[in-house]
Motif scaffolding. Sequence first.
Motif, short mmCIF file in Angstrom:
data_model
loop_
_atom_site.label_atom_id
_atom_site.label_comp_id
_atom_site.label_asym_id
_atom_site.label_seq_id
_atom_site.Cartn_x
_atom_site.Cartn_y
_atom_site.Cartn_z
N SER A 181 12.14 -4.13 -11.97
CA SER A 181 11.50 -2.81 -12.06
C SER A 181 10.01 -2.91 -12.36
O SER A 181 9.26 -1.97 -12.09
CB SER A 181 12.19 -1.95 -13.12
OG SER A 181 12.04 -2.50 -14.40
N GLN A 182 9.55 -4.05 -12.91
CA GLN A 182 8.13 -4.21 -13.19
C GLN A 182 7.32 -4.48 -11.92
O GLN A 182 6.10 -4.57 -11.97
CB GLN A 182 7.93 -5.32 -14.22
CG GLN A 182 8.53 -4.98 -15.58
CD GLN A 182 8.07 -5.93 -16.66
OE1 GLN A 182 6.88 -6.19 -16.81
NE2 GLN A 182 9.01 -6.44 -17.43
N LYS A 183 8.01 -4.61 -10.79
CA LYS A 183 7.34 -4.76 -9.51
C LYS A 183 7.48 -3.50 -8.65
O LYS A 183 7.17 -3.50 -7.46
CB LYS A 183 7.90 -5.96 -8.75
CG LYS A 183 7.61 -7.29 -9.44
CD LYS A 183 8.10 -8.46 -8.61
CE LYS A 183 7.75 -9.79 -9.28
NZ LYS A 183 8.20 -10.96 -8.47
N GLY A 226 6.49 -9.34 -3.76
CA GLY A 226 7.72 -8.81 -4.33
C GLY A 226 7.68 -7.35 -4.72
O GLY A 226 8.68 -6.81 -5.21
N SER A 227 6.55 -6.68 -4.54
CA SER A 227 6.46 -5.26 -4.90
C SER A 227 7.38 -4.44 -4.00
O SER A 227 7.62 -4.78 -2.84
CB SER A 227 5.02 -4.78 -4.80
OG SER A 227 4.51 -4.95 -3.49
N TYR A 248 0.34 0.39 -2.82
CA TYR A 248 0.71 -0.49 -3.94
C TYR A 248 1.88 -1.41 -3.60
O TYR A 248 2.62 -1.84 -4.49
CB TYR A 248 1.02 0.36 -5.17
CG TYR A 248 -0.12 1.29 -5.50
CD1 TYR A 248 -1.29 0.81 -6.08
CD2 TYR A 248 -0.06 2.64 -5.16
CE1 TYR A 248 -2.36 1.65 -6.35
CE2 TYR A 248 -1.12 3.49 -5.41
CZ TYR A 248 -2.26 2.99 -6.01
OH TYR A 248 -3.33 3.82 -6.26
N LEU A 249 2.02 -1.73 -2.31
CA LEU A 249 3.07 -2.66 -1.90
C LEU A 249 2.49 -3.99 -1.40
O LEU A 249 3.14 -4.72 -0.67
CB LEU A 249 3.93 -2.03 -0.79
CG LEU A 249 4.74 -0.79 -1.19
CD1 LEU A 249 5.56 -0.28 -0.02
CD2 LEU A 249 5.64 -1.08 -2.39
N ARG A 301 7.88 -7.36 4.43
CA ARG A 301 8.89 -8.26 5.00
C ARG A 301 8.90 -9.61 4.26
O ARG A 301 9.94 -10.25 4.13
CB ARG A 301 8.63 -8.49 6.48
CG ARG A 301 8.81 -7.24 7.33
CD ARG A 301 8.66 -7.56 8.81
NE ARG A 301 8.70 -6.33 9.60
CZ ARG A 301 9.82 -5.72 9.97
NH1 ARG A 301 10.99 -6.24 9.62
NH2 ARG A 301 9.78 -4.61 10.68
N SER A 302 7.74 -10.00 3.80
CA SER A 302 7.62 -11.31 3.15
C SER A 302 8.21 -11.34 1.74
O SER A 302 8.22 -12.39 1.09
CB SER A 302 6.15 -11.71 3.08
OG SER A 302 5.39 -10.72 2.40
N SER A 303 8.70 -10.21 1.26
CA SER A 303 9.20 -10.15 -0.12
C SER A 303 10.55 -10.81 -0.30
O SER A 303 10.98 -11.08 -1.43
CB SER A 303 9.29 -8.68 -0.59
OG SER A 303 7.99 -8.12 -0.64
#
Length: 284
Positions: free
Chosen positions: A155-157, A198-199, A193-194, A140-142
């Motif tokens: 895409s790198q995230k 920003g992932s 991996y989240l 949610r914080s992304s």
Amino acid sequence: TISQRLKRLENELGTKLFLRQQGQRSTALTSAGTNLVPMAQQWSSLWRDMYSLNTFTGKTDLSIGSVDLVNSISFVPLYKKMLMNHPEIQLDINTHHSSEIHSLLENRVIDIGFVFSPVKYPDIISTPLFSEKMYLISRRSSGYYDNISTSELDSQKEAYLKWNADYELWHHSNWSQTRHLINVNTGTNIIHYLDEPGSWTIGPSSLIRFMRRQKEIAFYQLKEAPPPLVCYQLTHRYPKPSRLDGLKAFRHEAELYIKSNKTMTWLDAAPPDGENGSSKPASE
């Protein structure tokens, strides 16, 4: 030895099964040989059943091979329902990649398979069973939001999983960058991996239900919507006769379960019991 046996079989049947050309090692089936193949497949199934009589336990064995997401998340309630409603069926649940499932079914190691990437095999019937919408998934914080454009996502995230060929084509049309935060090969691995700021990832509704046990997980629709993820049911064209009742019972329970699931769309394209379908070629 094989040539001699085939010659004896041709003499016994009174017809040629193979087209042979002198000096060439390759052969081809005649029309009679082609017609014999399904009979031989059915005979082989009966032969295996006959020699397994001494292991009969009073239960019908049913071996299922599925990709990770289906076995670990999507079908868990269905498997539990089978245990409750059909105590006469002994379930054997196996998790594999799509290519392995096709091979195992072709060799009759399993009785039914569920994959996201059907491959054309001559004796495997591949039919779409259900589909699920795909969403952007992140913390949610992304700072992501509903109807966000793919152009706003780095895409790198991304924790990237190649769900199937249709998804990969859509993905490549939206991101030319091929480097990701990480590449994974199973849906249940993505959640690990989240944590990075920003992932993000893209996954189906069933994966979201699994992830939302963690309150920080959010999901959003994308402006450029991904294609729905379709789950295909794989069955052998000539199943073991002893497994037919179990296959019919599982098919019935699966239909009831999927139709009652609000996030799954039942795809009523499977052929009726006893009828042959057609394989849909695709690459994984």
